[in-house]
Motif scaffolding. Sequence first.
Motif, PDB file in Angstrom:
ATOM      1  N   ARG A 198       9.309 -38.332 -18.044  1.00 42.05           N
ATOM      2  CA  ARG A 198      10.069 -39.576 -18.091  1.00 42.05           C
ATOM      3  C   ARG A 198       9.770 -40.417 -19.332  1.00 42.05           C
ATOM      4  O   ARG A 198      10.667 -41.046 -19.898  1.00 42.05           O
ATOM      5  CB  ARG A 198       9.763 -40.403 -16.847  1.00 42.05           C
ATOM      6  CG  ARG A 198      10.410 -39.876 -15.581  1.00 42.05           C
ATOM      7  CD  ARG A 198       9.943 -40.636 -14.351  1.00 42.05           C
ATOM      8  NE  ARG A 198      10.638 -40.175 -13.143  1.00 42.05           N
ATOM      9  CZ  ARG A 198      10.310 -40.526 -11.904  1.00 42.05           C
ATOM     10  NH1 ARG A 198       9.285 -41.375 -11.719  1.00 42.05           N
ATOM     11  NH2 ARG A 198      10.985 -40.070 -10.876  1.00 42.05           N
ATOM     12  N   TYR A 199       8.519 -40.442 -19.758  1.00 42.15           N
ATOM     13  CA  TYR A 199       8.105 -41.419 -20.760  1.00 42.15           C
ATOM     14  C   TYR A 199       7.883 -40.861 -22.161  1.00 42.15           C
ATOM     15  O   TYR A 199       7.711 -41.653 -23.094  1.00 42.15           O
ATOM     16  CB  TYR A 199       6.827 -42.116 -20.293  1.00 42.15           C
ATOM     17  CG  TYR A 199       7.017 -42.914 -19.031  1.00 42.15           C
ATOM     18  CD1 TYR A 199       7.853 -44.027 -19.001  1.00 42.15           C
ATOM     19  CD2 TYR A 199       6.388 -42.547 -17.845  1.00 42.15           C
ATOM     20  CE1 TYR A 199       8.047 -44.756 -17.843  1.00 42.15           C
ATOM     21  CE2 TYR A 199       6.572 -43.263 -16.676  1.00 42.15           C
ATOM     22  CZ  TYR A 199       7.403 -44.371 -16.677  1.00 42.15           C
ATOM     23  OH  TYR A 199       7.599 -45.079 -15.520  1.00 42.15           O
TER      24      TYR A 199
ATOM     25  N   GLN B 206       3.242 -35.232  -9.958  1.00 40.65           N
ATOM     26  CA  GLN B 206       3.604 -36.596 -10.345  1.00 40.65           C
ATOM     27  C   GLN B 206       3.215 -36.860 -11.795  1.00 40.65           C
ATOM     28  O   GLN B 206       3.947 -37.533 -12.533  1.00 40.65           O
ATOM     29  CB  GLN B 206       2.917 -37.615  -9.437  1.00 40.65           C
ATOM     30  CG  GLN B 206       3.282 -39.063  -9.732  1.00 40.65           C
ATOM     31  CD  GLN B 206       4.772 -39.322  -9.604  1.00 40.65           C
ATOM     32  OE1 GLN B 206       5.390 -38.974  -8.595  1.00 40.65           O
ATOM     33  NE2 GLN B 206       5.365 -39.936 -10.621  1.00 40.65           N
TER      34      GLN B 206
ATOM     35  N   ARG C 248       5.876 -35.384 -13.825  1.00 43.85           N
ATOM     36  CA  ARG C 248       7.096 -36.190 -13.736  1.00 43.85           C
ATOM     37  C   ARG C 248       7.010 -37.392 -14.675  1.00 43.85           C
ATOM     38  O   ARG C 248       7.973 -37.719 -15.382  1.00 43.85           O
ATOM     39  CB  ARG C 248       7.292 -36.635 -12.288  1.00 43.85           C
ATOM     40  CG  ARG C 248       8.655 -37.207 -11.975  1.00 43.85           C
ATOM     41  CD  ARG C 248       8.877 -37.307 -10.467  1.00 43.85           C
ATOM     42  NE  ARG C 248       9.089 -35.989  -9.854  1.00 43.85           N
ATOM     43  CZ  ARG C 248       8.217 -35.366  -9.065  1.00 43.85           C
ATOM     44  NH1 ARG C 248       7.047 -35.946  -8.764  1.00 43.85           N
ATOM     45  NH2 ARG C 248       8.478 -34.188  -8.545  1.00 43.85           N
ATOM     46  N   ASP C 249       5.858 -38.041 -14.708  1.00 41.04           N
ATOM     47  CA  ASP C 249       5.674 -39.183 -15.607  1.00 41.04           C
ATOM     48  C   ASP C 249       5.710 -38.742 -17.071  1.00 41.04           C
ATOM     49  O   ASP C 249       6.272 -39.451 -17.919  1.00 41.04           O
ATOM     50  CB  ASP C 249       4.348 -39.879 -15.294  1.00 41.04           C
ATOM     51  CG  ASP C 249       4.347 -40.570 -13.943  1.00 41.04           C
ATOM     52  OD1 ASP C 249       5.440 -40.948 -13.467  1.00 41.04           O
ATOM     53  OD2 ASP C 249       3.261 -40.714 -13.343  1.00 41.04           O
TER      54      ASP C 249
ATOM     55  N   ASN D  92      11.643 -49.348 -14.047  1.00 39.84           N
ATOM     56  CA  ASN D  92      11.354 -48.443 -12.933  1.00 39.84           C
ATOM     57  C   ASN D  92      12.572 -47.572 -12.634  1.00 39.84           C
ATOM     58  O   ASN D  92      13.656 -47.770 -13.191  1.00 39.84           O
ATOM     59  CB  ASN D  92      10.895 -49.219 -11.691  1.00 39.84           C
ATOM     60  CG  ASN D  92      11.959 -50.157 -11.140  1.00 39.84           C
ATOM     61  OD1 ASN D  92      13.155 -49.859 -11.153  1.00 39.84           O
ATOM     62  ND2 ASN D  92      11.524 -51.313 -10.646  1.00 39.84           N
TER      63      ASN D  92
ATOM     64  N   THR E 261       1.092 -43.296 -16.386  1.00 46.59           N
ATOM     65  CA  THR E 261       1.206 -42.446 -15.211  1.00 46.59           C
ATOM     66  C   THR E 261       0.510 -43.126 -14.034  1.00 46.59           C
ATOM     67  O   THR E 261      -0.407 -43.944 -14.226  1.00 46.59           O
ATOM     68  CB  THR E 261       0.592 -41.058 -15.454  1.00 46.59           C
ATOM     69  OG1 THR E 261       0.665 -40.286 -14.253  1.00 46.59           O
ATOM     70  CG2 THR E 261      -0.861 -41.158 -15.905  1.00 46.59           C
ATOM     71  N   GLU E 262       0.935 -42.751 -12.846  1.00 45.25           N
ATOM     72  CA  GLU E 262       0.329 -43.295 -11.634  1.00 45.25           C
ATOM     73  C   GLU E 262      -0.959 -42.578 -11.263  1.00 45.25           C
ATOM     74  O   GLU E 262      -1.680 -43.043 -10.379  1.00 45.25           O
ATOM     75  CB  GLU E 262       1.315 -43.161 -10.464  1.00 45.25           C
ATOM     76  CG  GLU E 262       2.637 -43.866 -10.678  1.00 45.25           C
ATOM     77  CD  GLU E 262       3.621 -43.586  -9.550  1.00 45.25           C
ATOM     78  OE1 GLU E 262       3.206 -42.949  -8.552  1.00 45.25           O
ATOM     79  OE2 GLU E 262       4.786 -43.998  -9.651  1.00 45.25           O
TER      80      GLU E 262
END
Length: 609
Positions: free
Chosen positions: A412-413, A405, A408-409, A200, A359-360
């Motif tokens: 990041r990944y 968001q 953003r994910d 995280n 992702t969220e």
Amino acid sequence: MRCWPNLLVGILLWLISACAAAQIQTAAPGVFYSVALHDIADSEDQLDDSGITSDRLVAFFEWLAGNDWTPIRLDDIARAQRGEIRLPEKAILLTVDDGRSSTFTRVYPLALTYRFPVVAAVVGRWMDTPAGETVTYGRQQLPRSAFITWDEARQMQASGFIEFASHTFNLHREEIGNPQGNGLPAAVTRRYDPARGYENEAAYRARIRRDLQRARDGMQKHLGRAPRALVWPYGRYNQTTLEIARAMGFEFSFTLDPEPAQLAAPSSAVPMEIARYLPTENPSLGEWVSAMQFIDPWTNTRRIVPLNPAAFASGSAQVTNLRLGTALENLLTLGTTNVLIDALAADEHGRIEASWFPTETLPLRQDLLSRLAAQMSARAGTRVIIRFPHRQALHTLGSTAAVEQLCRDLGRYVPFDGLLLEDVASLARQPADPQDTPWQMRARRQRTDFSHWPLADRLAMRCFAIIEEERSGLQLFWRAPQYYPLMRGAALADVTLVPGPTSNPIPLARDARDPAPPDGLSPYQHIAHRTGLWGYTGGKANVAEIRNAILHYQSYGGTTFGWEPQDLIDNRPPADILAPTNSARAFPPRGTFKKDTTPPADQPGEKAP
């Protein structure tokens, strides 16, 4: 120290002829050049891709001395940043990374001889490795003797010509970055643990902070002073790592961004993104000098092939790997430089259903995007472009915050180099300036006010900015509307792709809104590297149509081309038939790919080749 009694005599005639061919370009105020050296060896058979032979390094130093270049110190940059001095027009900062033994036996003697200051970056864990043991250097094991010692570092520092920078304590390596076990650069990767999943943000920040602090503490202990400069391993960094470094008191940080270095913006107290030229493949003096000054900075050739993760998804890891292996072989045959991969899964009506990355905001169809991107880069030598359908994502998620968001994910990944945006009509408002460099275009994009743009267009640019914070150096690809003039690149996009049926290539005519080229030069030569033709061949790609379109486009100076559909698994249309027309002239890029016949790694903990 070693010496080379006949070295200067042996290269003198070669040096004179090479200097005559080398171009000199005066830097703008606040701009300087920086070079990132690594290992130095006496013969080419001792080099890796970033190594330089001793004779060519001597030739470069001699060229600097004979052409009125001024090697500068970090102190000079700091004073110029404060407005106390102005940097010389031909200023250069010399740096050497990794702390290889040649820093002491080759670079240090030259620094003393020529009175050139050098910034040397060392990795804490490698420096702390006891004598007689080995150091993990990339994917090889080297003896501890291949690196300098703390005693040698203290001797160099005492000379006043070598300043030491941190190269982190243990971030010059890879972390497992996805469930399939791909190794990705540690500083920018949220590491994956089979038992706990992805790291995280709090844990990621804490890991980076601990590492940088441990490196600073070690250098304080052994050298008597904490480093003020930080060199990012592999040149990989993001805004989070920059924020942490700045908060810890670092005054400078160095990248491998391919552009001239420059002082920080007036709003920033310290220059934290100092770009450097990395000489690879032991360049000749003429090649070195030209490349170091980025005289021709735009990528001159792109061959783009699309890839849909759905074609690789399977409940069986073995089936996915077989499909991936087949696709990689066909990419190599085609001579592809870029792959275009879809980020999201859609139904037959184009509605977004799921994502190919964690992702969220959306259901996860399969955690596959990072795997595909990493393998395409590492094993096929291609750069990766991600296609992100921002309008469809907004329709599915219902809010701009949710789409942000999602972006953003994605940043990041997933490791990738470019983002393709579609349906952003506002990008057509301003044509590209033929004189722009990539860094000038990027600066214009960063200072542009998008608040008056329509919501969806504004969201597209916001998504790009969010991802760019995680993926420094990210390029913006824009798919223009059909029949958009092919030679008119968008001012805010690195590359503008104009769609059209390959059976009826788009005319390459100019209109009154296009910038006039300088005298004596064709307009196609100036924007050609920032535009491309994206062909649609309908439900079934036709080999003859694709080949004819490429040849027609190339006759006007075009160098970027792609089409869809292309089935890389069933090989339709056949790669070997298209290859002679499609293949990039210099593919694979030198030093980026060595064919590997081993199957892709699939188990967590393994590093894919």
